[in-house]
Design a protein around this motif. Structure first.
Motif, mmCIF file in Angstrom:
data_model
loop_
_atom_site.group_PDB
_atom_site.id
_atom_site.type_symbol
_atom_site.label_atom_id
_atom_site.label_comp_id
_atom_site.label_asym_id
_atom_site.label_seq_id
_atom_site.Cartn_x
_atom_site.Cartn_y
_atom_site.Cartn_z
ATOM 1 N N HIS A 1 -24.556 -32.322 17.471
ATOM 2 C CA HIS A 1 -23.220 -32.149 18.034
ATOM 3 C C HIS A 1 -22.198 -32.537 16.962
ATOM 4 N N VAL A 2 -21.540 -31.556 16.416
ATOM 5 C CA VAL A 2 -20.589 -31.788 15.322
ATOM 6 C C VAL A 2 -19.341 -32.478 15.867
ATOM 7 N N HIS A 3 -18.933 -33.570 15.207
ATOM 8 C CA HIS A 3 -17.750 -34.312 15.650
ATOM 9 C C HIS A 3 -16.460 -33.739 15.069
ATOM 10 N N THR A 4 -16.511 -33.360 13.791
ATOM 11 C CA THR A 4 -15.302 -32.912 13.103
ATOM 12 C C THR A 4 -15.719 -32.157 11.849
ATOM 13 N N THR A 5 -14.751 -31.756 11.079
ATOM 14 C CA THR A 5 -15.038 -31.128 9.791
ATOM 15 C C THR A 5 -14.379 -31.939 8.680
ATOM 16 N N ALA A 6 -14.825 -31.712 7.453
ATOM 17 C CA ALA A 6 -14.257 -32.389 6.289
ATOM 18 C C ALA A 6 -14.070 -31.361 5.178
ATOM 19 N N THR A 7 -13.144 -31.655 4.289
ATOM 20 C CA THR A 7 -12.836 -30.755 3.181
ATOM 21 C C THR A 7 -13.308 -31.366 1.867
ATOM 22 N N VAL A 8 -13.926 -30.569 1.025
ATOM 23 C CA VAL A 8 -14.357 -31.027 -0.300
ATOM 24 C C VAL A 8 -13.123 -31.182 -1.173
ATOM 25 N N PHE B 1 -15.275 -36.012 -0.057
ATOM 26 C CA PHE B 1 -14.808 -35.306 1.136
ATOM 27 C C PHE B 1 -13.630 -36.050 1.748
ATOM 28 N N GLU B 2 -12.804 -35.305 2.453
ATOM 29 C CA GLU B 2 -11.697 -35.889 3.215
ATOM 30 C C GLU B 2 -11.872 -35.517 4.676
ATOM 31 N N ILE C 1 -21.793 -25.501 -3.299
ATOM 32 C CA ILE C 1 -20.533 -25.977 -2.727
ATOM 33 C C ILE C 1 -19.415 -25.967 -3.769
ATOM 34 N N GLN C 2 -18.212 -25.696 -3.293
ATOM 35 C CA GLN C 2 -17.034 -25.623 -4.158
ATOM 36 C C GLN C 2 -15.917 -26.487 -3.587
ATOM 37 N N GLU C 3 -14.982 -26.882 -4.462
ATOM 38 C CA GLU C 3 -13.804 -27.616 -3.983
ATOM 39 C C GLU C 3 -13.040 -26.778 -2.957
ATOM 40 N N SER C 4 -12.517 -27.437 -1.957
ATOM 41 C CA SER C 4 -11.771 -26.874 -0.818
ATOM 42 C C SER C 4 -12.674 -26.275 0.245
ATOM 43 N N ASP C 5 -14.005 -26.248 0.015
ATOM 44 C CA ASP C 5 -14.910 -25.824 1.085
ATOM 45 C C ASP C 5 -14.804 -26.787 2.265
ATOM 46 N N VAL C 6 -15.066 -26.292 3.461
ATOM 47 C CA VAL C 6 -15.035 -27.108 4.663
ATOM 48 C C VAL C 6 -16.453 -27.232 5.207
ATOM 49 N N VAL C 7 -16.839 -28.447 5.606
ATOM 50 C CA VAL C 7 -18.205 -28.718 6.065
ATOM 51 C C VAL C 7 -18.166 -29.376 7.437
ATOM 52 N N ASN C 8 -19.301 -29.284 8.145
ATOM 53 C CA ASN C 8 -19.449 -29.931 9.444
ATOM 54 C C ASN C 8 -19.875 -31.386 9.274
ATOM 55 N N ILE C 9 -19.331 -32.255 10.099
ATOM 56 C CA ILE C 9 -19.614 -33.686 10.033
ATOM 57 C C ILE C 9 -20.116 -34.178 11.385
ATOM 58 N N GLU C 10 -21.250 -34.886 11.377
ATOM 59 C CA GLU C 10 -21.694 -35.631 12.551
ATOM 60 C C GLU C 10 -21.761 -37.105 12.175
ATOM 61 N N ILE C 11 -20.953 -37.906 12.856
ATOM 62 C CA ILE C 11 -20.903 -39.345 12.610
ATOM 63 C C ILE C 11 -22.182 -39.985 13.140
#
Length: 206
Positions: free
Chosen positions: A102-109, A123-124, A173-183
């Motif tokens: 269950h993905v909580h949020t996304t992050a940006t490289v 990541f941010e 992966i490249q800068e500014s890519d967006v990824v899925n984050i599960e805490i």
């Protein structure tokens, strides 16, 4: 449940869109298809999806509007590569940490550094989720269980070895890519419990 140990890289063969629903045909390596049944759970870039049908080495998945809103799945196109992991079974080795898919949020490289024989990716995350991210803690990024390196504000980094780069999509992966984050669920529970008990608030001035 999933272990966060990515089992390989799959390819998006087709994306069909309808109002509030995307259907994905995803080609998995043939050796990973044994025993797949309709209704099985598979983590695709960290999001738990259900197999709706199988045609050869392609599995089909539906992603509803809420999934598309919370994850990066809505940005996937034909030819894109994704991390996958089939659901863990009782007795499987837990090499990473337990994940729900269950993905909580996304992050940006925000940056990628490539010293010899490894890669450091920063990541941010949105400010609201930074409270759950600690140095040396666990986090799942696109379904991969990773150890957090340094943390500064709402930014953190991870250090990846060549095997992780080979076995996952992180090599692309490249800068500014967006990824899925599960805490990590245990970390989230501890932080939220301390907050409810008042320990997350600044101490009063005397």
């Amino acid at each position: 449940m999933f272990t966060g140990i990515v089992q390989g890289v799959a390819t998006i063969q087709e994306v069909s869109t309808a109002p509030g629903l995307n259907t994905y045909a995803i080609r998995l390596p043939a050796e990973r298809l044994e025993g797949v049944t309709i209704g099985a759970s598979v983590s695709i870039n960290g999001a738990c999806l259900t197999v709706t049908r199988q045609e050869g080495d392609c599995l089909y998945f539906d992603a509803m509007q809420e999934t598309l809103r919370l994850t990066t799945l809505g940005k996937l196109n034909q030819g894109d590569r994704v991390n996958f992991e089939r659901a863990a079974r009782i007795g499987d080795e837990i090499g990473g940490h337990l994940l729900s898919g269950h993905v909580h949020t996304t992050a940006t490289v925000t940056s990628i550094k490539r010293p010899e024989n490894n890669v450091t990716i920063e990541f941010e995350v949105p400010e609201a989720w930074a409270r759950y991210i600690f140095p040396k803690g666990y986090i799942a990024i696109n379904g991969a269980s990773l150890t957090i390196g340094e943390v500064t504000g709402n930014r953190f980094n991870v250090h990846l070895i060549p095997e992780t780069l080979r076995a996952t999509t992180f090599g692309d992966i490249q800068e500014s890519d967006v990824v899925n984050i599960e805490i990590d669920s245990q970390t989230q529970t501890i932080v939220d419990t301390l907050d409810r008990l008042g320990y997350d608030r600044p101490a009063p001035n005397h």
